[in-house]
Design an enzyme around this catalytic site. Structure first.
Site, short mmCIF file in Angstrom:
data_model
loop_
_atom_site.label_atom_id
_atom_site.label_comp_id
_atom_site.label_asym_id
_atom_site.label_seq_id
_atom_site.Cartn_x
_atom_site.Cartn_y
_atom_site.Cartn_z
N CYS A 122 40.68 17.75 24.89
CA CYS A 122 39.85 16.89 25.75
C CYS A 122 40.16 17.06 27.25
CB CYS A 122 40.00 15.44 25.35
SG CYS A 122 39.60 15.14 23.63
N HIS A 255 37.93 11.07 31.23
CA HIS A 255 37.53 11.50 29.89
C HIS A 255 37.05 10.26 29.13
CE1 HIS A 255 37.39 13.07 25.94
NE2 HIS A 255 38.51 12.53 25.54
N ASN A 285 33.04 10.20 22.03
CA ASN A 285 34.01 11.11 22.63
C ASN A 285 33.55 12.55 22.36
OD1 ASN A 285 36.22 12.72 23.24
ND2 ASN A 285 37.72 11.39 22.27
O1 UT7 Z 1 40.01 12.32 23.07
C1 UT7 Z 1 41.40 12.38 23.03
C2 UT7 Z 1 41.95 11.10 23.33
N1 UT7 Z 1 41.69 10.17 22.27
C3 UT7 Z 1 41.87 8.91 22.50
O2 UT7 Z 1 42.18 8.56 23.61
C4 UT7 Z 1 41.76 7.92 21.37
C5 UT7 Z 1 42.92 6.98 21.45
N2 UT7 Z 1 42.96 5.95 20.45
C6 UT7 Z 1 42.02 4.99 20.34
O3 UT7 Z 1 41.03 5.02 21.02
C7 UT7 Z 1 42.27 3.84 19.40
O4 UT7 Z 1 43.59 3.92 18.93
C8 UT7 Z 1 41.30 3.81 18.20
C9 UT7 Z 1 39.90 3.43 18.66
C10 UT7 Z 1 41.29 5.15 17.51
C11 UT7 Z 1 41.74 2.75 17.18
O5 UT7 Z 1 41.89 1.51 17.82
P1 UT7 Z 1 43.20 0.64 17.55
O6 UT7 Z 1 43.00 -0.64 18.26
O7 UT7 Z 1 44.37 1.47 17.96
O8 UT7 Z 1 43.14 0.39 16.00
P2 UT7 Z 1 44.17 0.85 14.85
O9 UT7 Z 1 44.08 2.31 14.64
O10 UT7 Z 1 45.50 0.24 15.15
O11 UT7 Z 1 43.52 0.11 13.60
C12 UT7 Z 1 43.42 -1.31 13.55
C13 UT7 Z 1 42.79 -1.69 12.23
C14 UT7 Z 1 43.47 -1.05 11.02
O12 UT7 Z 1 43.49 -2.00 9.98
P3 UT7 Z 1 44.85 -2.80 9.63
O13 UT7 Z 1 45.85 -1.75 9.30
O14 UT7 Z 1 45.19 -3.55 10.89
O15 UT7 Z 1 44.42 -3.66 8.50
C15 UT7 Z 1 42.55 0.08 10.66
O16 UT7 Z 1 42.62 0.41 9.28
O17 UT7 Z 1 41.42 -1.27 12.18
C16 UT7 Z 1 41.19 -0.52 10.97
N3 UT7 Z 1 40.16 0.48 11.23
C17 UT7 Z 1 38.85 0.23 11.10
N4 UT7 Z 1 38.17 -0.86 10.72
C18 UT7 Z 1 36.83 -0.79 10.70
C19 UT7 Z 1 40.33 1.75 11.66
N5 UT7 Z 1 39.12 2.34 11.82
C20 UT7 Z 1 38.20 1.42 11.47
C21 UT7 Z 1 36.79 1.43 11.44
N6 UT7 Z 1 36.16 0.30 11.06
N7 UT7 Z 1 36.05 2.51 11.79
#
Ligand code: UT7
Length: 328
Positions: A122, A255, A285
């Site tokens: 990215c 980005h 993204n």
């Molecule tokens: O392009 C390169 C750079 N990339 C980035 O900068 C991306 C960086 N990361 C992010 O943007 C975020 O970490 C995400 C958007 C990927 C995820 O957000 P988060 O607030 O970090 O969520 P998480 O991964 O900690 O997940 C929280 C909860 C989990 O459930 P539990 O374990 O708390 O019960 C996941 O299983 O959300 C759940 N979850 C979803 N729920 C509904 C993960 N994906 C989904 C989904 N729909 N699509």
């Protein structure tokens, strides 16, 4: 002797197929995977993304974006003397031959100009712009076509709800030219390979087949944490190098991965949110394509004007990050 390099044209292209969160939620539900518009919007800021149809390659999106950038620059394809293309989804396995070479052919360029791909995920566009700036300032090249192009939909695992809702396809391009007046004011590139495994496609080719996974893997929270820790710092490095303050920047074009990361960066830089160009809501993204897509949108809708200072920042797999400060 040329002293400066300047962006003289921008262009972008999105494949026509637009997939909203509602479309994706319905598709995933059929596979027994639960997600929601509410989760995707609140965690990432994304409402829709575009997917290329089967058979449409990064080079196809790149060529459309490049044609628009060339038209704005008032140049013919053969005026270009270097093509640098940033992608993690090249036309050919291992990027061999490079997608930049394919683009050269598809644009009908016959002047034997150099063409190569850059792999910084990215951060690829920021890396490519920085490299092109150095080539122009050294006198080696005069008119460089720089493209970020991706078909990330091809490497998404649609059983992994944590990643498949986040990415989209598209391409953005700029023409960077030698110039008598300042354009690129400063650029900084960084990498930390110790974090290579938090965002990767962990497969390779062996005996003519795929060994490992061909899908994108991301430890979202780890990437999030690193991204928010480096983006304001690298912007300050670029500002220091140009002898400027954040208050003198007219537009922040980070980005477009996650609106929460983008807001955090703007806040740390003390920049009002109105000065940030946001496309992540409509594009998702698009990796190396996200910054030139956002830049082109803001140039064409009249927000980014001649003479204004624009801070572009990339962050992504590798782990890589970087910034380019440009006077338009
Ligand atoms: O392009 C390169 C750079 N990339 C980035 O900068 C991306 C960086 N990361 C992010 O943007 C975020 O970490 C995400 C958007 C990927 C995820 O957000 P988060 O607030 O970090 O969520 P998480 O991964 O900690 O997940 C929280 C909860 C989990 O459930 P539990 O374990 O708390 O019960 C996941 O299983 O959300 C759940 N979850 C979803 N729920 C509904 C993960 N994906 C989904 C989904 N729909 N699509």
């Amino acid at each position: 002797m040329t002293s400066f390099s300047k962006i003289i044209g921008t262009g972008s292209y999105l494949p026509p197929r637009r997939v909203t969160n509602q479309d994706l939620t319905a598709q995933l539900a059929q596979q027994g995977i639960e997600t929601s518009d509410e989760w995707i919007v609140s965690r990432s800021g994304i409402s829709a993304r575009h997917y290329a149809e089967d058979g449409v390659l990064s080079s196809d999106l790149a060529v459309e974006a490049a044609k628009r950038a060339l038209e704005m620059a008032g140049l013919q394809p053969d005026d270009i003397d270097l093509i640098i293309l940033a992608t993690s989804t090249p036309d050919f396995l291992g990027g061999f031959p490079s997608t930049a070479c394919v683009v050269q052919r598809k644009l009908g360029i016959t002047n034997n100009c150099a063409a190569f791909d850059v792999q910084a995920v990215c951060s690829g566009f920021v890396y490519a712009l920085s490299i092109a700036d150095s080539f122009i300032k050294s006198g080696a090249h005069r008119k460089v076509l720089i493209i970020g192009a991706e078909v990330f939909s091809r490497i998404l695992d649609f059983t992994d709800r944590g990643t498949c809702v986040l990415f989209g396809d598209g391409a953005g391009a700029v023409v960077l030219s030698e110039s008598a007046e300042p354009g690129i004011l400063a650029s900084k590139m960084h990498a930390d390979g110790s974090h290579a495994d938090i965002l990767c496609v962990a497969g390779t080719v062996s005996k003519g087949g795929l060994a490992g996974s061909g899908f994108l893997y991301m430890d979202g929270p780890a990437v999030f944490k690193l991204a928010v820790s480096v983006l304001d710092k690298v912007a300050h490095e670029a500002l220091d190098s140009a002898g400027m303050q954040a208050s003198e920047v007219d537009w922040l074009i980070p980005h477009q991965a996650n609106i929460r990361i983008m807001h955090s960066t703007a806040k740390k830089l003390g920049m009002p949110l109105e000065k940030m160009v946001v496309t992540v809501d409509q594009h998702g993204n698009t990796s190396a394509a996200s910054i030139p897509l956002a830049l082109d949108l803001a140039v064409r809708d009249g927000r980014v004007k001649k003479g204004q200072a624009v801070m572009m920042e990339g962050v992504g797999g590798g782990f890589t990050w970087g910034a380019v400060l440009a006077r338009m």
